[in-house]
Design a protein around this motif. Structure first.
Motif, PDB file in Angstrom:
ATOM      1  N   ALA A 225      -3.984  57.553  -4.255  1.00 38.65           N
ATOM      2  CA  ALA A 225      -3.754  56.669  -3.116  1.00 38.65           C
ATOM      3  C   ALA A 225      -4.339  55.283  -3.362  1.00 38.65           C
ATOM      4  O   ALA A 225      -3.697  54.265  -3.073  1.00 38.65           O
ATOM      5  N   ILE A 226      -5.532  55.239  -3.914  1.00 39.26           N
ATOM      6  CA  ILE A 226      -6.195  53.954  -4.146  1.00 39.26           C
ATOM      7  C   ILE A 226      -5.475  53.168  -5.244  1.00 39.26           C
ATOM      8  O   ILE A 226      -5.206  51.970  -5.094  1.00 39.26           O
ATOM      9  N   ALA A 227      -5.153  53.836  -6.357  1.00 35.77           N
ATOM     10  CA  ALA A 227      -4.499  53.143  -7.471  1.00 35.77           C
ATOM     11  C   ALA A 227      -3.155  52.557  -7.041  1.00 35.77           C
ATOM     12  O   ALA A 227      -2.793  51.450  -7.448  1.00 35.77           O
ATOM     13  N   ALA A 228      -2.427  53.277  -6.209  1.00 38.98           N
ATOM     14  CA  ALA A 228      -1.126  52.784  -5.751  1.00 38.98           C
ATOM     15  C   ALA A 228      -1.260  51.519  -4.922  1.00 38.98           C
ATOM     16  O   ALA A 228      -0.367  50.660  -4.926  1.00 38.98           O
ATOM     17  N   ASP A 229      -2.377  51.385  -4.207  1.00 36.56           N
ATOM     18  CA  ASP A 229      -2.577  50.234  -3.325  1.00 36.56           C
ATOM     19  C   ASP A 229      -3.264  49.057  -4.008  1.00 36.56           C
ATOM     20  O   ASP A 229      -3.212  47.929  -3.498  1.00 36.56           O
ATOM     21  N   LEU A 230      -3.902  49.278  -5.125  1.00 37.25           N
ATOM     22  CA  LEU A 230      -4.691  48.209  -5.741  1.00 37.25           C
ATOM     23  C   LEU A 230      -3.896  46.944  -6.059  1.00 37.25           C
ATOM     24  O   LEU A 230      -4.404  45.832  -5.844  1.00 37.25           O
ATOM     25  N   PRO A 231      -2.659  47.041  -6.555  1.00 36.73           N
ATOM     26  CA  PRO A 231      -1.938  45.787  -6.857  1.00 36.73           C
ATOM     27  C   PRO A 231      -1.794  44.854  -5.656  1.00 36.73           C
ATOM     28  O   PRO A 231      -1.801  43.632  -5.810  1.00 36.73           O
ATOM     29  N   ARG A 232      -1.665  45.406  -4.451  1.00 35.64           N
ATOM     30  CA  ARG A 232      -1.520  44.540  -3.275  1.00 35.64           C
ATOM     31  C   ARG A 232      -2.869  44.199  -2.640  1.00 35.64           C
ATOM     32  O   ARG A 232      -2.944  43.308  -1.783  1.00 35.64           O
ATOM     33  N   LEU A 233      -3.927  44.893  -3.052  1.00 37.83           N
ATOM     34  CA  LEU A 233      -5.238  44.660  -2.455  1.00 37.83           C
ATOM     35  C   LEU A 233      -6.066  43.633  -3.222  1.00 37.83           C
ATOM     36  O   LEU A 233      -6.937  42.972  -2.644  1.00 37.83           O
ATOM     37  N   LEU A 234      -5.822  43.507  -4.523  1.00 34.86           N
ATOM     38  CA  LEU A 234      -6.664  42.647  -5.348  1.00 34.86           C
ATOM     39  C   LEU A 234      -6.094  41.245  -5.458  1.00 34.86           C
ATOM     40  O   LEU A 234      -4.912  41.054  -5.748  1.00 34.86           O
ATOM     41  N   ALA A 235      -6.967  40.281  -5.249  1.00 31.63           N
ATOM     42  CA  ALA A 235      -6.608  38.884  -5.465  1.00 31.63           C
ATOM     43  C   ALA A 235      -6.569  38.609  -6.964  1.00 31.63           C
ATOM     44  O   ALA A 235      -7.043  39.423  -7.782  1.00 31.63           O
ATOM     45  N   ASP A 251      -7.932  60.631 -16.726  1.00 35.32           N
ATOM     46  CA  ASP A 251      -6.931  60.768 -15.674  1.00 35.32           C
ATOM     47  C   ASP A 251      -6.909  59.540 -14.764  1.00 35.32           C
ATOM     48  O   ASP A 251      -5.838  59.034 -14.413  1.00 35.32           O
ATOM     49  N   VAL A 252      -8.081  59.070 -14.368  1.00 33.53           N
ATOM     50  CA  VAL A 252      -8.132  57.920 -13.462  1.00 33.53           C
ATOM     51  C   VAL A 252      -7.692  56.652 -14.184  1.00 33.53           C
ATOM     52  O   VAL A 252      -6.975  55.821 -13.618  1.00 33.53           O
ATOM     53  N   ALA A 253      -8.083  56.517 -15.439  1.00 34.33           N
ATOM     54  CA  ALA A 253      -7.623  55.365 -16.219  1.00 34.33           C
ATOM     55  C   ALA A 253      -6.104  55.356 -16.316  1.00 34.33           C
ATOM     56  O   ALA A 253      -5.463  54.296 -16.233  1.00 34.33           O
ATOM     57  N   GLY A 254      -5.498  56.533 -16.470  1.00 35.94           N
ATOM     58  CA  GLY A 254      -4.044  56.631 -16.524  1.00 35.94           C
ATOM     59  C   GLY A 254      -3.395  56.217 -15.219  1.00 35.94           C
ATOM     60  O   GLY A 254      -2.368  55.530 -15.213  1.00 35.94           O
ATOM     61  N   LEU A 255      -3.971  56.619 -14.088  1.00 37.15           N
ATOM     62  CA  LEU A 255      -3.434  56.235 -12.789  1.00 37.15           C
ATOM     63  C   LEU A 255      -3.521  54.722 -12.580  1.00 37.15           C
ATOM     64  O   LEU A 255      -2.588  54.100 -12.072  1.00 37.15           O
ATOM     65  N   MET A 256      -4.629  54.139 -13.005  1.00 37.84           N
ATOM     66  CA  MET A 256      -4.804  52.700 -12.854  1.00 37.84           C
ATOM     67  C   MET A 256      -3.832  51.936 -13.761  1.00 37.84           C
ATOM     68  O   MET A 256      -3.226  50.950 -13.341  1.00 37.84           O
TER      69      MET A 256
END
Length: 283
Positions: A225-235, A251-256
């Protein structure tokens, strides 16, 4: 009536017999919290008597500790990054290994005067957000938690630390209600696989909130959920710093990476050598 020193020795003996790792330290902490004492009161005034009803109450607390209830739950408080936080039933007890996230942020944003905007997803006690605001004097932040009780406690903690003017805390499902961009997104999400919950130590399994522990079948639901939202959340130039469970780095690196935000290298390791804090790279 027993004296403070005698009660301290008795509690330490009981804790040692129960197999606690640091019986003297825990006995001292329990006595100080239970009687509202400072270290000096135990060192220089150890002969002072303890009322029978207070001794009985402390022995009851000690029995709960020996049955597996964490000391922080008994005292209602926990230190993190040299700051003190009150706990609530809906909050996880802050862990020392989570301080690795703060160290990682200080590394990637070395300017302590930077006017950073910070988003803390799953804020709990507000410990991560408060620690960052204490380090970055011009920063402002938003904390989000799905548990109303946790959000309420985070607000109280931030106010007690004098940080309320630079912080807001809301109830929400991760970042679903957020449209603003931030310089920094941090999170210590639930990352224990659901099938592993039953095998956790009693201190965690019984006394920490399930909502803050259960990460779904693989322990990765929150990361997805977090990785999917990061592109729109980060300046632009922003970073995400996420805590990892043991063995989750790849696994988390892959999601990011799949979200276009690869890790900036190996995850930062905690004092036990566990890969603990992963940092994203943004354009």
């Amino acid at each position: 009536m027993t004296s403070r020193a005698e009660l301290l020795r008795a509690l330490a003996r009981d804790f040692a017999s129960a197999g606690l790792e640091a019986p003297e330290r825990e006995a001292r902490a329990l006595l100080k919290a239970g009687l509202g004492l400072a270290d000096l009161d135990l060192v220089a005034r150890g002969e002072q008597p303890v009322a029978d009803e207070n001794a009985a109450r402390l022995n009851q607390l000690a029995a709960r500790r020996m049955a597996g209830e964490p000391l922080a739950r008994l005292t209602g408080r926990r230190e993190f990054w040299s700051l003190e936080f009150a706990l609530a039933p809906d909050t996880l007890v802050p862990r020392p290994e989570t301080e690795t996230l703060i160290e990682a942020v200080l590394e990637v944003f070395p300017d302590r005067a930077a006017p950073l905007t910070v988003l803390d997803l799953g804020t709990g006690t507000g410990a991560i957000l408060a620690a960052l605001l204490s380090e970055y004097r011009n920063a402002a932040g938003l904390g989000i938690d799905r548990a109303e009780g946790a959000a309420r406690q985070a607000r109280e903690n931030l106010a007690q630390l004098g940080l309320a003017e630079r912080a807001r805390v809301i109830v929400g499902d991760w970042a679903s209600a957020i449209s603003t961009r931030f310089d920094l997104v941090v999170s210590n999400p639930p990352y224990i696989p659901s099938t592993d919950i039953a095998s956790l130590d009693v201190e965690v399994r019984v006394h920490d909130p399930l909502l803050a522990l259960d990460g779904g079948a693989e322990g990765l639901d929150a990361y997805r959920a977090i990785a999917a939202d990061l592109p729109r959340l980060l300046a632009g130039g922003g970073r995400a710093v996420l805590e990892l469970g043991i063995g989750q780095e790849a696994d988390v690196a892959g999601l990011m990476a799949a979200s276009g935000l690869p890790a900036d290298g190996p995850a930062r390791r905690d004092l036990a050598g566990v890969a603990r804090a992963i940092v994203s790279v943004t354009a």
